[in-house]
Scaffold this motif. Structure first.
Motif, PDB file in Angstrom:
ATOM      1  N   THR A  63       4.897  -2.183   0.205  1.00  0.00           N
ATOM      2  CA  THR A  63       4.281  -1.310   0.966  1.00  0.00           C
ATOM      3  C   THR A  63       2.895  -1.899   1.554  1.00  0.00           C
ATOM      4  O   THR A  63       2.194  -1.396   2.478  1.00  0.00           O
ATOM      5  N   ASP A  64       2.590  -3.037   0.627  1.00  0.00           N
ATOM      6  CA  ASP A  64       1.256  -3.413   1.109  1.00  0.00           C
ATOM      7  C   ASP A  64       1.620  -4.746   1.702  1.00  0.00           C
ATOM      8  O   ASP A  64       1.770  -5.659   1.200  1.00  0.00           O
ATOM      9  N   ARG A 106       7.236  10.086   4.483  1.00  0.00           N
ATOM     10  CA  ARG A 106       6.111   9.100   4.667  1.00  0.00           C
ATOM     11  C   ARG A 106       6.400   7.928   3.571  1.00  0.00           C
ATOM     12  O   ARG A 106       6.516   6.872   3.734  1.00  0.00           O
ATOM     13  N   ARG A 107       6.630   8.537   2.261  1.00  0.00           N
ATOM     14  CA  ARG A 107       7.007   7.401   1.297  1.00  0.00           C
ATOM     15  C   ARG A 107       8.066   6.592   1.545  1.00  0.00           C
ATOM     16  O   ARG A 107       8.186   5.670   1.234  1.00  0.00           O
ATOM     17  N   GLU A 110       7.404   4.182   4.179  1.00  0.00           N
ATOM     18  CA  GLU A 110       6.796   3.135   3.558  1.00  0.00           C
ATOM     19  C   GLU A 110       7.336   2.052   2.777  1.00  0.00           C
ATOM     20  O   GLU A 110       7.250   0.908   3.103  1.00  0.00           O
ATOM     21  N   PHE A 114       8.774   0.202   6.469  1.00  0.00           N
ATOM     22  CA  PHE A 114       7.806  -0.601   6.385  1.00  0.00           C
ATOM     23  C   PHE A 114       7.790  -1.721   5.381  1.00  0.00           C
ATOM     24  O   PHE A 114       7.256  -3.052   5.713  1.00  0.00           O
ATOM     25  N   HIS A 118       7.294  -5.684   6.624  1.00  0.00           N
ATOM     26  CA  HIS A 118       6.501  -6.487   6.051  1.00  0.00           C
ATOM     27  C   HIS A 118       6.880  -7.785   5.735  1.00  0.00           C
ATOM     28  O   HIS A 118       6.603  -9.016   6.153  1.00  0.00           O
ATOM     29  N   THR A 156      15.463   6.171   7.811  1.00  0.00           N
ATOM     30  CA  THR A 156      14.603   4.991   7.511  1.00  0.00           C
ATOM     31  C   THR A 156      15.314   3.750   7.752  1.00  0.00           C
ATOM     32  O   THR A 156      15.382   2.631   7.995  1.00  0.00           O
TER      33      THR A 156
END
Length: 261
Positions: A63-64, A106-107, A110, A114, A118, A156
């Motif tokens: 997620t980062d 949202r979790r 992510e 996401f 990424h 998702t």
């Protein structure tokens, strides 16, 4: 070894990611194992090494974006190349729409969307530079047809598919491959992860497959790239039914609803 192909695999500490890591290592690839649980990654890497394979442990929170960029940089520093990215990290959830709060949604986005975004973005940037590469996105059959009580999770997975199909079209003719994988319910730690994350104890329904079976189909796509992989071949009909007979597909999907125990 610079001539050994390198594959980065997210979510490699268990389930499909772990099985894929083992299978790709048997194919002679140097596998870079990414997940949050460093101890589990070390276990998988040790097993791969004992079997004659090569693995590098690279703890990462997908997620980062900075951590994912660093993951790719570490793979390049350790092996000198990046040939395959497997965007597999994911998290499940079971609940009706009115039972799903915003933070839960949202979790899920992510981690599942996401995290894929990424990983794909970091890998494709490198693939474009070298003019070759293979991106695997591990979605789900519910990325083709939503089922009751899994709307948030399915959303998702649909998002992953939209991203993957678009990127595949962008890369057409470039020598860079994009493969979308659509497993059915798989015998993994998926439900135990739901218990850890949400406190949910959910019973599955319908046919299942093993992580090794999914990984074997991905190896075949690695050898001979394909756009879509349905580990259970009959599940391809789900996508057809969803497009042509949505009412019937909705009715059938109610028979495979995961319910709280």
């Amino acid at each position: 070894m610079a001539d050994r192909r390198t594959a980065v695999i997210t979510g490699a500490s268990s389930g499909i990611g772990e099985a894929c890591a083992r299978a790709f290592a048997r194919e002679g690839l140097h596998v870079v194992l990414a997940a949050r649980r460093a101890g589990e990654l070390e276990r998988v890497a040790a097993d791969i090494a004992a079997a004659g394979g090569v693995a590098t442990v690279a703890p990462c929170d997908v997620t980062d974006p900075a951590q994912v960029d660093a993951l790719v940089a570490r793979a390049l520093a350790a092996t000198g190349r990046l040939d395959v990215m497997v965007a597999n990290a994911g998290l499940g959830y079971n609940g009706r729409l009115d039972e799903t709060d915003t933070e839960t949604m949202r979790r899920l986005m992510e981690v599942n969307y996401f995290g894929t975004f990424h990983a794909a973005r970091a890998a494709v940037g490198h693939f474009r530079t070298v003019g070759a590469g293979h991106l695997f996105i591990v979605s789900s059959i519910v990325g083709r047809k939503g089922v009751p009580r899994m709307g948030a999770y399915a959303a998702t997975k649909f998002a992953q598919v939209g991203l993957g199909e678009s990127v595949r079209a962008e890369l057409a003719g470039s020598g860079i491959h994009v493969t979308l994988v659509y497993p059915i319910s798989t015998e993994t730690g998926f439900r135990s992860a739901m218990a850890r994350e949400w406190g949910q104890d959910v019973a599955g329904a319908g046919p299942r497959q093993s992580p090794d079976h999914v990984a074997a189909t991905m190896v075949r796509a690695l050898r001979r790239p394909r756009a879509d992989v349905y580990p259970m071949r009959a599940s391809r009909l789900v996508a057809v039914a969803a497009a042509l007979l949505p009412g019937v597909a909705d009715w059938v999907s109610t028979r495979f609803t995961r319910t709280p125990k």
